[in-house]
Design a protein around this motif. Structure first.
Motif, PDB file in Angstrom:
ATOM      1  N   VAL A  64       2.681 -27.353  21.456  1.00 50.62           N
ATOM      2  CA  VAL A  64       1.287 -27.563  21.070  1.00 50.62           C
ATOM      3  C   VAL A  64       0.933 -29.040  21.172  1.00 50.62           C
ATOM      4  CG1 VAL A  64       1.133 -25.548  19.542  1.00 50.62           C
ATOM      5  CG2 VAL A  64       1.855 -27.728  18.612  1.00 50.62           C
ATOM      6  N   ALA A  65      -0.361 -29.309  21.233  1.00 51.97           N
ATOM      7  CA  ALA A  65      -0.868 -30.675  21.392  1.00 51.97           C
ATOM      8  C   ALA A  65      -0.713 -31.490  20.112  1.00 51.97           C
ATOM      9  CB  ALA A  65      -2.341 -30.619  21.791  1.00 51.97           C
ATOM     10  N   PRO A  66      -0.726 -32.803  20.236  1.00 54.77           N
ATOM     11  CA  PRO A  66      -0.625 -33.668  19.056  1.00 54.77           C
ATOM     12  C   PRO A  66      -1.717 -33.419  18.025  1.00 54.77           C
ATOM     13  CG  PRO A  66      -0.288 -34.956  21.050  1.00 54.77           C
ATOM     14  CD  PRO A  66      -0.703 -33.569  21.482  1.00 54.77           C
ATOM     15  N   ARG A  67      -2.925 -33.040  18.465  1.00 55.49           N
ATOM     16  CA  ARG A  67      -4.000 -32.810  17.494  1.00 55.49           C
ATOM     17  C   ARG A  67      -3.665 -31.654  16.561  1.00 55.49           C
ATOM     18  NH1 ARG A  67      -6.800 -31.158  22.285  1.00 55.49           N
ATOM     19  NH2 ARG A  67      -7.112 -28.916  22.326  1.00 55.49           N
ATOM     20  N   SER A  68      -2.909 -30.675  17.039  1.00 58.02           N
ATOM     21  CA  SER A  68      -2.488 -29.580  16.174  1.00 58.02           C
ATOM     22  C   SER A  68      -1.544 -30.081  15.093  1.00 58.02           C
ATOM     23  CB  SER A  68      -1.795 -28.483  16.978  1.00 58.02           C
ATOM     24  OG  SER A  68      -2.708 -27.850  17.813  1.00 58.02           O
ATOM     25  N   ALA A  69      -0.642 -30.980  15.478  1.00 59.73           N
ATOM     26  CA  ALA A  69       0.278 -31.550  14.492  1.00 59.73           C
ATOM     27  C   ALA A  69      -0.496 -32.362  13.457  1.00 59.73           C
ATOM     28  CB  ALA A  69       1.328 -32.401  15.182  1.00 59.73           C
ATOM     29  N   GLY A  70      -1.483 -33.125  13.906  1.00 59.24           N
ATOM     30  CA  GLY A  70      -2.307 -33.898  12.970  1.00 59.24           C
ATOM     31  C   GLY A  70      -3.065 -33.005  12.014  1.00 59.24           C
ATOM     32  N   LEU A  71      -3.653 -31.950  12.542  1.00 55.28           N
ATOM     33  CA  LEU A  71      -4.359 -30.998  11.696  1.00 55.28           C
ATOM     34  C   LEU A  71      -3.400 -30.340  10.703  1.00 55.28           C
ATOM     35  CD1 LEU A  71      -6.961 -29.470  10.997  1.00 55.28           C
ATOM     36  CD2 LEU A  71      -6.400 -27.861  12.831  1.00 55.28           C
ATOM     37  N   SER A  72      -2.219 -29.993  11.174  1.00 53.90           N
ATOM     38  CA  SER A  72      -1.221 -29.373  10.294  1.00 53.90           C
ATOM     39  C   SER A  72      -0.789 -30.317   9.179  1.00 53.90           C
ATOM     40  CB  SER A  72       0.001 -28.930  11.089  1.00 53.90           C
ATOM     41  OG  SER A  72      -0.365 -27.903  11.965  1.00 53.90           O
ATOM     42  N   LEU A  73      -0.616 -31.591   9.502  1.00 49.16           N
ATOM     43  CA  LEU A  73      -0.260 -32.562   8.474  1.00 49.16           C
ATOM     44  C   LEU A  73      -1.376 -32.711   7.444  1.00 49.16           C
ATOM     45  CD1 LEU A  73       1.544 -35.299  10.574  1.00 49.16           C
ATOM     46  CD2 LEU A  73       2.570 -33.726   8.912  1.00 49.16           C
ATOM     47  N   ALA A  74      -2.628 -32.668   7.904  1.00 47.71           N
ATOM     48  CA  ALA A  74      -3.751 -32.727   6.967  1.00 47.71           C
ATOM     49  C   ALA A  74      -3.760 -31.503   6.056  1.00 47.71           C
ATOM     50  CB  ALA A  74      -5.067 -32.838   7.738  1.00 47.71           C
ATOM     51  N   VAL A  75      -3.494 -30.323   6.632  1.00 43.97           N
ATOM     52  CA  VAL A  75      -3.434 -29.095   5.831  1.00 43.97           C
ATOM     53  C   VAL A  75      -2.282 -29.166   4.832  1.00 43.97           C
ATOM     54  CG1 VAL A  75      -2.981 -26.610   5.939  1.00 43.97           C
ATOM     55  CG2 VAL A  75      -4.578 -27.653   7.540  1.00 43.97           C
ATOM     56  N   LEU A  76      -1.121 -29.629   5.296  1.00 39.32           N
ATOM     57  CA  LEU A  76       0.034 -29.761   4.397  1.00 39.32           C
ATOM     58  C   LEU A  76      -0.269 -30.709   3.247  1.00 39.32           C
ATOM     59  CD1 LEU A  76       2.989 -29.940   6.924  1.00 39.32           C
ATOM     60  CD2 LEU A  76       2.652 -28.194   5.177  1.00 39.32           C
ATOM     61  N   ALA A  77      -0.890 -31.852   3.546  1.00 37.50           N
ATOM     62  CA  ALA A  77      -1.210 -32.824   2.501  1.00 37.50           C
ATOM     63  C   ALA A  77      -2.209 -32.249   1.505  1.00 37.50           C
ATOM     64  CB  ALA A  77      -1.761 -34.095   3.137  1.00 37.50           C
ATOM     65  N   THR A  78      -3.246 -31.599   2.006  1.00 32.81           N
ATOM     66  CA  THR A  78      -4.249 -31.007   1.125  1.00 32.81           C
ATOM     67  C   THR A  78      -3.634 -29.919   0.251  1.00 32.81           C
ATOM     68  OG1 THR A  78      -5.953 -31.463   2.768  1.00 32.81           O
ATOM     69  CG2 THR A  78      -6.485 -29.824   1.089  1.00 32.81           C
ATOM     70  N   THR A  79      -2.800 -29.092   0.849  1.00 33.00           N
ATOM     71  CA  THR A  79      -2.130 -28.030   0.107  1.00 33.00           C
ATOM     72  C   THR A  79      -1.237 -28.606  -0.980  1.00 33.00           C
ATOM     73  OG1 THR A  79      -2.193 -26.602   2.042  1.00 33.00           O
ATOM     74  CG2 THR A  79      -0.618 -26.019   0.336  1.00 33.00           C
ATOM     75  N   ALA A  80      -0.469 -29.616  -0.633  1.00 32.68           N
ATOM     76  CA  ALA A  80       0.439 -30.222  -1.609  1.00 32.68           C
ATOM     77  C   ALA A  80      -0.325 -30.850  -2.769  1.00 32.68           C
ATOM     78  CB  ALA A  80       1.314 -31.266  -0.920  1.00 32.68           C
ATOM     79  N   VAL A  81      -1.378 -31.596  -2.464  1.00 32.04           N
ATOM     80  CA  VAL A  81      -2.173 -32.228  -3.517  1.00 32.04           C
ATOM     81  C   VAL A  81      -2.812 -31.170  -4.417  1.00 32.04           C
ATOM     82  CG1 VAL A  81      -4.263 -33.599  -3.935  1.00 32.04           C
ATOM     83  CG2 VAL A  81      -2.582 -34.363  -2.263  1.00 32.04           C
ATOM     84  N   GLY A  82      -3.392 -30.156  -3.802  1.00 32.54           N
ATOM     85  CA  GLY A  82      -4.027 -29.091  -4.592  1.00 32.54           C
ATOM     86  C   GLY A  82      -3.041 -28.357  -5.472  1.00 32.54           C
ATOM     87  N   THR A  83      -1.885 -28.033  -4.922  1.00 32.52           N
ATOM     88  CA  THR A  83      -0.874 -27.306  -5.694  1.00 32.52           C
ATOM     89  C   THR A  83      -0.373 -28.147  -6.860  1.00 32.52           C
ATOM     90  OG1 THR A  83      -0.223 -26.091  -3.722  1.00 32.52           O
ATOM     91  CG2 THR A  83       1.343 -26.113  -5.546  1.00 32.52           C
ATOM     92  N   LEU A  84      -0.069 -29.409  -6.616  1.00 30.70           N
ATOM     93  CA  LEU A  84       0.382 -30.293  -7.695  1.00 30.70           C
ATOM     94  C   LEU A  84      -0.681 -30.442  -8.776  1.00 30.70           C
ATOM     95  CD1 LEU A  84       2.190 -33.112  -5.690  1.00 30.70           C
ATOM     96  CD2 LEU A  84       3.245 -31.420  -7.202  1.00 30.70           C
ATOM     97  N   ARG A  85      -1.900 -30.599  -8.360  1.00 28.72           N
ATOM     98  CA  ARG A  85      -2.997 -30.767  -9.326  1.00 28.72           C
ATOM     99  C   ARG A  85      -3.154 -29.536 -10.211  1.00 28.72           C
ATOM    100  NH1 ARG A  85      -9.106 -30.528  -8.383  1.00 28.72           N
ATOM    101  NH2 ARG A  85      -9.885 -31.485 -10.261  1.00 28.72           N
ATOM    102  N   TRP A  86      -3.110 -28.350  -9.588  1.00 26.75           N
ATOM    103  CA  TRP A  86      -3.310 -27.126 -10.368  1.00 26.75           C
ATOM    104  C   TRP A  86      -2.136 -26.816 -11.274  1.00 26.75           C
ATOM    105  CZ3 TRP A  86      -5.102 -24.942  -5.162  1.00 26.75           C
ATOM    106  CH2 TRP A  86      -6.439 -25.290  -4.960  1.00 26.75           C
ATOM    107  N   HIS A  87      -0.925 -27.196 -10.845  1.00 25.48           N
ATOM    108  CA  HIS A  87       0.244 -26.899 -11.673  1.00 25.48           C
ATOM    109  C   HIS A  87       0.402 -27.855 -12.837  1.00 25.48           C
ATOM    110  CE1 HIS A  87       2.126 -23.460  -9.851  1.00 25.48           C
ATOM    111  NE2 HIS A  87       1.784 -23.926  -8.672  1.00 25.48           N
TER     112      HIS A  87
END
Length: 125
Positions: free
Chosen positions: A100-123
């Motif tokens: 896959v293209a680099p933009r997919s990796a960038g988007l995935s990293l943004a999703v991972l970061a958002t998911t991690a922040v949201g999960t930590l905040r809610w827990h």
């Protein structure tokens, strides 16, 4: 807290349904936009089926979030975020293999970061 959860579940649920619907009806276009190799996006015979399966899962999870009352929505939200994390990790693994293209990796990293922040905040609450 209930208002925040209501906003979260509504936002994630609506986004899941919209993205799932787009992928369900235009699987090749979605994969091209997300950075899958253009030749593979247009010629791979299995790709539309796989994308539609993931799209159906997104639509179902989005509908579950919208239908679940706010007090019970936390577990459904956590499952949705876990699936998002797994999807993003799969894209990163595919990027490492050059699929896959680099933009997919960038988007995935943004999703991972958002998911991690949201999960930590809610827990923490």
């Amino acid at each position: 807290m209930a208002g925040e959860w209501d906003y979260t579940r509504t936002s994630i649920g609506t986004l899941s349904i919209w993205l799932g619907t787009g992928a369900l009806f235009a699987p090749r276009a979605i994969t091209g936009v997300l950075g899958v190799d253009g030749t593979a996006a247009q010629t791979d015979r299995a790709l539309p089926l796989l994308v539609r399966l993931i799209a159906a899962r997104n639509i179902a999870m989005g509908a579950a979030l919208l239908a679940t009352p706010t007090p019970q929505a936390r577990r459904t939200t956590e499952v949705t975020l876990l699936l998002t994390l797994l999807d993003a990790a799969a894209v990163l693994v595919a990027r490492r293999g050059g699929d896959v293209a680099p933009r997919s990796a960038g988007l995935s990293l943004a999703v991972l970061a958002t998911t991690a922040v949201g999960t930590l905040r809610w827990h923490r609450r």
